[in-house]
Scaffold this active site. Structure first.
Site, PDB file in Angstrom:
ATOM      1  N   ALA A   1      27.424  31.251  52.134  1.00 40.46           N
ATOM      2  CA  ALA A   1      27.717  31.541  53.546  1.00 40.46           C
ATOM      3  C   ALA A   1      28.730  32.684  53.647  1.00 40.46           C
ATOM      4  CB  ALA A   1      28.255  30.287  54.233  1.00 40.46           C
ATOM      5  N   ALA A   2      29.748  32.664  52.780  1.00 45.65           N
ATOM      6  CA  ALA A   2      30.751  33.744  52.807  1.00 45.65           C
ATOM      7  C   ALA A   2      30.102  35.075  52.435  1.00 45.65           C
ATOM      8  CB  ALA A   2      31.895  33.423  51.845  1.00 45.65           C
ATOM      9  N   LYS A   3      29.242  35.058  51.417  1.00 45.39           N
ATOM     10  CA  LYS A   3      28.619  36.304  50.955  1.00 45.39           C
ATOM     11  C   LYS A   3      27.607  36.831  51.976  1.00 45.39           C
ATOM     12  CE  LYS A   3      30.819  36.817  47.039  1.00 45.39           C
ATOM     13  NZ  LYS A   3      31.761  37.939  46.890  1.00 45.39           N
TER      14      LYS A   3
ATOM     15  N   VAL B   1      44.854  37.505  48.617  1.00 44.39           N
ATOM     16  CA  VAL B   1      44.010  38.027  49.706  1.00 44.39           C
ATOM     17  C   VAL B   1      43.559  36.931  50.675  1.00 44.39           C
ATOM     18  CG1 VAL B   1      43.190  39.933  48.246  1.00 44.39           C
ATOM     19  CG2 VAL B   1      41.765  37.886  48.508  1.00 44.39           C
TER      20      VAL B   1
ATOM     21  N   ALA C   1      40.977  43.508  41.216  1.00 43.71           N
ATOM     22  CA  ALA C   1      40.860  44.534  40.169  1.00 43.71           C
ATOM     23  C   ALA C   1      41.509  44.109  38.857  1.00 43.71           C
ATOM     24  CB  ALA C   1      41.484  45.844  40.658  1.00 43.71           C
TER      25      ALA C   1
ATOM     26  N   ARG D   1      40.443  41.771  36.787  1.00 44.18           N
ATOM     27  CA  ARG D   1      39.474  41.341  35.761  1.00 44.18           C
ATOM     28  C   ARG D   1      38.068  41.724  36.201  1.00 44.18           C
ATOM     29  NH1 ARG D   1      39.369  35.743  35.905  1.00 44.18           N
ATOM     30  NH2 ARG D   1      40.802  35.550  37.640  1.00 44.18           N
TER      31      ARG D   1
ATOM     32  N   TYR E   1      30.068  29.535  49.198  1.00 38.90           N
ATOM     33  CA  TYR E   1      30.000  30.883  48.611  1.00 38.90           C
ATOM     34  C   TYR E   1      28.850  31.696  49.236  1.00 38.90           C
ATOM     35  CZ  TYR E   1      29.794  34.313  44.730  1.00 38.90           C
ATOM     36  OH  TYR E   1      29.785  35.458  43.968  1.00 38.90           O
TER      37      TYR E   1
ATOM     38  N   GLY F   1      45.116  58.109  31.144  1.00 40.43           N
ATOM     39  CA  GLY F   1      45.350  59.385  31.834  1.00 40.43           C
ATOM     40  C   GLY F   1      45.065  59.351  33.325  1.00 40.43           C
TER      41      GLY F   1
ATOM     42  N   SER G   1      26.763  39.126  47.023  1.00 38.28           N
ATOM     43  CA  SER G   1      26.098  38.445  45.899  1.00 38.28           C
ATOM     44  C   SER G   1      24.647  38.172  46.263  1.00 38.28           C
ATOM     45  CB  SER G   1      26.796  37.107  45.634  1.00 38.28           C
ATOM     46  OG  SER G   1      26.026  36.314  44.765  1.00 38.28           O
TER      47      SER G   1
HETATM   48  P1  NAP Z   1      36.411  37.275  38.148  1.00 33.22           P
HETATM   49  O1  NAP Z   1      36.166  37.782  36.785  1.00 33.22           O
HETATM   50  O2  NAP Z   1      36.637  35.811  38.356  1.00 33.22           O
HETATM   51  O3  NAP Z   1      37.655  38.095  38.769  1.00 33.22           O
HETATM   52  C1  NAP Z   1      38.045  37.840  40.086  1.00 33.22           C
HETATM   53  C2  NAP Z   1      39.169  38.768  40.500  1.00 33.22           C
HETATM   54  O4  NAP Z   1      39.478  38.431  41.875  1.00 33.22           O
HETATM   55  C3  NAP Z   1      40.442  38.550  39.697  1.00 33.22           C
HETATM   56  O5  NAP Z   1      41.098  39.781  39.455  1.00 33.22           O
HETATM   57  C4  NAP Z   1      41.296  37.670  40.613  1.00 33.22           C
HETATM   58  O6  NAP Z   1      42.705  37.862  40.496  1.00 33.22           O
HETATM   59  C5  NAP Z   1      40.865  38.167  41.980  1.00 33.22           C
HETATM   60  N1  NAP Z   1      41.150  37.156  42.999  1.00 33.22           N
HETATM   61  C6  NAP Z   1      40.602  35.929  43.130  1.00 33.22           C
HETATM   62  N2  NAP Z   1      41.183  35.281  44.153  1.00 33.22           N
HETATM   63  C7  NAP Z   1      42.122  36.118  44.655  1.00 33.22           C
HETATM   64  C8  NAP Z   1      43.089  36.007  45.691  1.00 33.22           C
HETATM   65  N3  NAP Z   1      43.202  34.917  46.444  1.00 33.22           N
HETATM   66  N4  NAP Z   1      43.918  37.057  45.912  1.00 33.22           N
HETATM   67  C9  NAP Z   1      43.827  38.187  45.170  1.00 33.22           C
HETATM   68  N5  NAP Z   1      42.940  38.346  44.179  1.00 33.22           N
HETATM   69  C10 NAP Z   1      42.100  37.306  43.921  1.00 33.22           C
HETATM   70  O7  NAP Z   1      35.205  37.636  39.136  1.00 33.22           O
HETATM   71  P2  NAP Z   1      34.017  38.707  38.983  1.00 33.22           P
HETATM   72  O8  NAP Z   1      32.897  38.032  38.308  1.00 33.22           O
HETATM   73  O9  NAP Z   1      34.525  39.993  38.488  1.00 33.22           O
HETATM   74  O10 NAP Z   1      33.578  38.830  40.511  1.00 33.22           O
HETATM   75  C11 NAP Z   1      34.028  39.882  41.354  1.00 33.22           C
HETATM   76  C12 NAP Z   1      33.277  39.794  42.680  1.00 33.22           C
HETATM   77  O11 NAP Z   1      31.891  39.905  42.431  1.00 33.22           O
HETATM   78  C13 NAP Z   1      33.476  38.468  43.415  1.00 33.22           C
HETATM   79  O12 NAP Z   1      33.561  38.680  44.797  1.00 33.22           O
HETATM   80  C14 NAP Z   1      32.229  37.692  43.077  1.00 33.22           C
HETATM   81  O13 NAP Z   1      31.915  36.746  44.066  1.00 33.22           O
HETATM   82  C15 NAP Z   1      31.211  38.815  43.023  1.00 33.22           C
HETATM   83  N6  NAP Z   1      30.030  38.470  42.230  1.00 33.22           N
HETATM   84  C16 NAP Z   1      30.145  38.210  40.891  1.00 33.22           C
HETATM   85  C17 NAP Z   1      29.000  37.875  40.181  1.00 33.22           C
HETATM   86  C18 NAP Z   1      29.019  37.596  38.698  1.00 33.22           C
HETATM   87  O14 NAP Z   1      27.957  37.252  38.160  1.00 33.22           O
HETATM   88  N7  NAP Z   1      30.134  37.748  38.022  1.00 33.22           N
HETATM   89  C19 NAP Z   1      27.767  37.800  40.837  1.00 33.22           C
HETATM   90  C20 NAP Z   1      27.706  38.061  42.192  1.00 33.22           C
HETATM   91  C21 NAP Z   1      28.848  38.408  42.882  1.00 33.22           C
HETATM   92  P3  NAP Z   1      43.512  37.355  39.175  1.00 33.22           P
HETATM   93  O15 NAP Z   1      43.047  38.252  38.058  1.00 33.22           O
HETATM   94  O16 NAP Z   1      44.934  37.549  39.545  1.00 33.22           O
HETATM   95  O17 NAP Z   1      43.115  35.915  38.981  1.00 33.22           O
END
Ligand code: NAP
Length: 249
Positions: free
Chosen positions: A157-159, A64, A14, A16, A155, A54, A142
């Protein structure tokens, strides 16, 4: 307007991007949100922004990928919040590369962060939810987990694993009115995708396969997730919802 009845939610990742948008959207509906991220600064900034607007939020820095760290954080958290009603497993990383060049460490890091983390958080919060006979779990997967993507064996495989987990837990928890769903984003503008979103050539190539011809916003994913967490979504479980501009039809 969605109904939430003053629930408490924990959202991983949460700090970013998509997770931050989910935390802000749920907080805007009166949900108390626990914002988890790896760095204390990142989840702290999200919680502070929500409080300034608020809402009710608490920051929790947890890696995690570390099951023991999750167990310790949950033990502390349960003193203040005995029941987490809503769990959003969103934290994720990429370590891309073609299979022959992918190291075992890159495989394991992605599995631990993106998939095994969901197992741990759900095991901790699933039991109190089933006892309370109400709960919402949303796993952010994803389109890569649905379609596959060259260079993302770990990625994808995990998703895909998250989708199997979602469908199984939906069946295990259904008798207790705890729903489990997945949201599958396509290309969303966040730090994770900034490398190619900000590159005109790469963007043009990607948008060829996106029927809506634009990248998604974090809010697009947050709105779908919030709906799945609401009272109104109580008859929906075991499903995967694509938020991808029509990419994976
Ligand atoms: P992001 O901007 O890179 O943000 C990732 C967030 O996950 C950050 O807050 C980060 O923490 C946290 N995180 C990463 N590794 C962690 C760990 N080991 N322990 C605790 N927190 C961890 O990613 P996003 O684009 O918002 O993606 C969010 C989710 O959506 C992911 O699961 C991603 O695979 C999925 N997704 C994204 C897209 C896309 O196009 N963006 C597409 C498909 C799926 P910090 O802030 O402390 O670094």
């Amino acid at each position: 307007m969605l109904t939430f009845n003053k629930r408490t939610a924990l959202i991983t990742g949460a700090g970013r991007g998509i997770g931050k948008a989910i935390a802000e959207t749920l907080a805007g509906h009166g949900v108390t949100v626990i914002c988890v991220s790896k760095s204390a600064d990142s989840c702290g900034a999200t919680a502070a922004a929500i409080a300034a607007a608020g809402g009710k939020a608490k920051a929790l820095a947890v890696d995690v990928a570390d099951g023991a760290a999750i167990a310790k954080a949950v033990e502390e958290l349960q003193k203040e919040f005995p029941l987490i009603d809503i769990l959003v497993n969103n934290a994720g990383i990429t370590r891309d590369g073609l299979l022959f060049r992918m190291s075992e460490a890159d495989w394991n890091d992605v599995m631990a962060t993106n998939l095994t983390s969901c197992f741990h958080w759900t095991k901790h919060f699933g039991r109190p939810m089933t006892r309370a006979r109400w709960g919402r779990i949303v796993n952010i997967t994803s389109v890569s987990g649905i379609m596959g993507n060259a260079g993302q064996a770990n990625y994808s495989a995990a998703k895909a694993g998250m989708i199997g987990l979602t469908k199984t837990l939906a069946r295990e928890f259904a008798g207790r009115s705890v729903t489990v769903n997945a949201v599958a984003p396509g290309f969303i503008k966040t730090d994770m995708t900034s490398g190619f979103v900000n590159n005109p050539e790469a963007s043009a190539r990607i948008l060829e396969v996106v029927p809506l011809k634009r990248f998604g916003e974090a809010a697009d994913v947050a709105n779908m997730t919030a709906y799945l967490c609401s009272e109104e979504a109580g008859y929906i479980t075991g499903q995967v919802f694509n938020v991808d501009g029509g990419m994976a039809m």
